[in-house]
Design a protein around this motif. Structure first.
Motif, PDB file in Angstrom:
ATOM      1  N   TRP A 111      -6.742   1.397  -5.324  1.00 17.34           N
ATOM      2  CA  TRP A 111      -6.469   1.393  -3.889  1.00 17.34           C
ATOM      3  C   TRP A 111      -7.797   1.577  -3.157  1.00 17.34           C
ATOM      4  O   TRP A 111      -8.639   2.375  -3.567  1.00 17.34           O
ATOM      5  N   THR A 112      -7.996   0.864  -2.042  1.00 15.84           N
ATOM      6  CA  THR A 112      -9.308   0.875  -1.385  1.00 15.84           C
ATOM      7  C   THR A 112      -9.685   2.248  -0.838  1.00 15.84           C
ATOM      8  O   THR A 112     -10.866   2.513  -0.605  1.00 15.84           O
ATOM      9  N   GLN A 159     -16.109  -2.318  -1.210  1.00 16.71           N
ATOM     10  CA  GLN A 159     -15.292  -3.202  -0.397  1.00 16.71           C
ATOM     11  C   GLN A 159     -15.966  -3.472   0.948  1.00 16.71           C
ATOM     12  O   GLN A 159     -16.424  -2.547   1.629  1.00 16.71           O
ATOM     13  N   LYS A 174     -12.855   1.935   3.582  1.00 13.58           N
ATOM     14  CA  LYS A 174     -11.429   1.863   3.250  1.00 13.58           C
ATOM     15  C   LYS A 174     -10.842   0.814   4.177  1.00 13.58           C
ATOM     16  O   LYS A 174     -10.927   0.941   5.406  1.00 13.58           O
ATOM     17  N   LEU A 175     -10.277  -0.238   3.627  1.00 10.72           N
ATOM     18  CA  LEU A 175      -9.774  -1.331   4.453  1.00 10.72           C
ATOM     19  C   LEU A 175      -8.654  -0.860   5.378  1.00 10.72           C
ATOM     20  O   LEU A 175      -7.910   0.069   5.056  1.00 10.72           O
ATOM     21  N   GLY A 223      -4.469   2.905   0.929  1.00 10.84           N
ATOM     22  CA  GLY A 223      -5.179   1.635   1.079  1.00 10.84           C
ATOM     23  C   GLY A 223      -4.565   0.556   0.212  1.00 10.84           C
ATOM     24  O   GLY A 223      -3.783   0.824  -0.696  1.00 10.84           O
ATOM     25  N   PRO A 247     -11.626   5.439  -4.147  1.00 10.07           N
ATOM     26  CA  PRO A 247     -12.668   4.924  -5.047  1.00 10.07           C
ATOM     27  C   PRO A 247     -12.988   5.857  -6.198  1.00 10.07           C
ATOM     28  O   PRO A 247     -13.606   5.445  -7.174  1.00 10.07           O
ATOM     29  N   GLN A 249       0.838  -1.185   0.000  1.00 13.57           N
ATOM     30  CA  GLN A 249       0.000   0.000   0.000  1.00 13.57           C
ATOM     31  C   GLN A 249       0.883   1.249   0.000  1.00 13.57           C
ATOM     32  O   GLN A 249       1.962   1.243   0.578  1.00 13.57           O
ATOM     33  N   ASN A 275      -7.253  -3.551  -4.544  1.00 10.59           N
ATOM     34  CA  ASN A 275      -8.375  -4.492  -4.549  1.00 10.59           C
ATOM     35  C   ASN A 275      -8.716  -5.004  -5.945  1.00 10.59           C
ATOM     36  O   ASN A 275      -9.824  -5.478  -6.188  1.00 10.59           O
ATOM     37  N   ASN A 308     -17.435   3.031  -2.706  1.00  6.45           N
ATOM     38  CA  ASN A 308     -16.650   1.807  -2.700  1.00  6.45           C
ATOM     39  C   ASN A 308     -17.546   0.584  -2.535  1.00  6.45           C
ATOM     40  O   ASN A 308     -18.642   0.681  -2.004  1.00  6.45           O
TER      41      ASN A 308
END
Length: 436
Positions: A217-218, A409, A348-349, A210, A221, A196, A213, A407
């Motif tokens: 990047w998470t 996710q 966002k993870l 992030g 978006p 990341q 995915n 997003n």
């Protein structure tokens, strides 16, 4: 007649200079002269940034001129006058020196005896490369400016690391608009766990994009304008982007104040326009809410909220909007199959430094793996394409999470059975083969 002769001589000299994209043995580029890529997209030459008295060798978009330079050779060693001279030697090394004193200001410091006829070419991409004159295979380039980014990421450049050679590709800001020397800010990929990108000021993390995915990047978006690529294998970890419309230049820039911008060129206004910028709000400040909490910019001023099954570690501080210490579990985990998971959509993870990735297993198997390890705190799909595939597991406190609206996710956070509803608990236990 004499006047006409000098006019024609001047015209020939100018057009030759503007069409020149290559330096060969015995040739040089001096201050006041330029290399121009074959399609007139990029220029290489000497420039003076802002109010600086120093001269530098750089590359810029021809449409913009020297206004915003994409790459600088001698970032740390300006030339005090206009005596700069760039040439290539028989070993394929580029050498920038001061004409007259012959002092070396900068060198690519690469040499080879395998090149039969080394040349330096400014490509249409803005990449300045050293290669054999008759070999256009990028894998055989002896040296390229794309391997040594400054504050700008151009389409085709890499952000990441060559795990074989140790070469790292990252952005570093200028000290100021007048000084291209490396400044306080860097943007680079940390390849531990699930790789990341981090924006740092010195060693302090300011922002995290992030994990990847499969699409982006998470934490970003909104970045859907251009095609992106992320590669992670035993040889390299890197990110790169391209542009669908080559007639519209685009670039990512890390400015001297730490702003990260995706820019595109607008012919109508003859300026660069920001497509996106970051960080954009307080929820993008790294670890804004501490552990096991999410940040929701749509709920000011109390933008931080503990996950279900967690409470503020310091309730008094939390009430005065100091979320530094984050949240802790309301109930201890049993560390067996009675533990369950709460699903959080569109987030966002969390920071993935302490995570593991397996792209070849299903989400159901991912869940079982997490339950089988007491240290596992959450799981998610590693790839959101095709309805979601792969497995991402966390083995530490969950940090730097925000609620998103664009997003898809989902994150599954591990909690004690007592934090789950009776019906949901029955479903989770049944799924894991426990019947009661």
């Amino acid at each position: 007649m004499l006047i006409i002769y000098f006019f024609l001589l001047s015209y020939i000299t100018i057009t030759t200079t503007l069409s020149l994209d290559t330096i060969t043995l015995g040739q040089s580029i001096k201050d006041g002269e330029k290399l121009v890529s074959a399609g007139n997209v990029f220029e290489l030459g000497f420039f003076r940034p802002g109010k600086s008295s120093g001269r530098y060798l750089g590359i810029w978009h021809k449409k913009d001129g020297e206004g915003t330079v994409a790459w600088v050779a001698n970032r740390n060693k300006p030339i005090s006058d206009s005596s700069g001279l760039l040439n290539i030697n028989a070993q394929g090394s580029l050498v920038l020196r001061m004409n007259g004193t012959n002092d070396i200001v900068w060198s690519s410091n690469i040499s080879s005896t395998s090149l039969q006829n080394p040349v330096a070419v400014l490509l249409e991409s803005g990449n300045f490369v050293v290669k054999d004159e008759n070999d256009n295979n990028p894998d055989n380039f002896l040296w390229q400016s794309f391997d040594y980014p400054g504050d700008t990421l151009l389409p085709g450049m890499k952000l990441g690391k060559n795990l074989v050679t140790g070469l790292e590709w990252f952005l570093s800001s200028w000290k100021s608009r007048d000084d291209p020397a490396p400044g306080d800010f860097t943007f680079q990929i940390d390849y531990r766990g699930s790789p990341q990108p981090f924006l740092r000021k010195g060693s302090k993390i300011l922002y995290r994009s992030g994990s990847w995915n499969g699409l982006r990047w998470t934490g970003t978006p909104y970045l859907e304008t251009n095609p992106y690529e992320f590669v992670s294998n035993e040889k390299a970890v890197f990110y790169t982007f391209d542009i669908r419309n080559r007639s519209v230049p685009a670039k990512v820039v890390l400015d001297s104040s730490g702003g990260l911008m995706l820019l595109k060129w607008i012919d109508r206004t003859q300026t660069w326009e920001a497509i996106s910028t970051g960080p954009i709000d307080q929820c993008e400040n790294y670890d804004r809410c501490g552990s096991y909490a999410s940040c929701n910019i749509d709920k000011p001023p109390a933008v931080c909220e503990c996950f279900e099954g967690f409470t503020p570690k310091s309730p008094g501080e939390w009430k005065i909007l100091d979320w530094t210490e984050g949240c802790v579990r309301s109930a201890r985990l049993a560390c067996n199959h009675s533990d369950g998971f709460l699903k959080y959509e569109a987030v966002k993870l969390p920071d993935t430094i302490h995570s593991l990735v397996d792209n070849n297993i299903s989400l159901a198997v991912c869940k079982k793996l997490c339950l089988s390890n007491c240290s596992c705190t959450a799981y998610a799909n590693s790839d959101v394409r095709e309805g979601g595939t792969g497995c991402l597991l966390w083995f530490s406190d969950l940090l730097d999470i925000r609620i998103l609206t664009l997003n898809v996710q989902d994150l599954y956070v591990r909690v004690a059975a007592s934090e789950l509803g009776t019906c949901l608990l029955s479903i989770i236990l049944f799924d894991n083969g426990i019947i009661f």
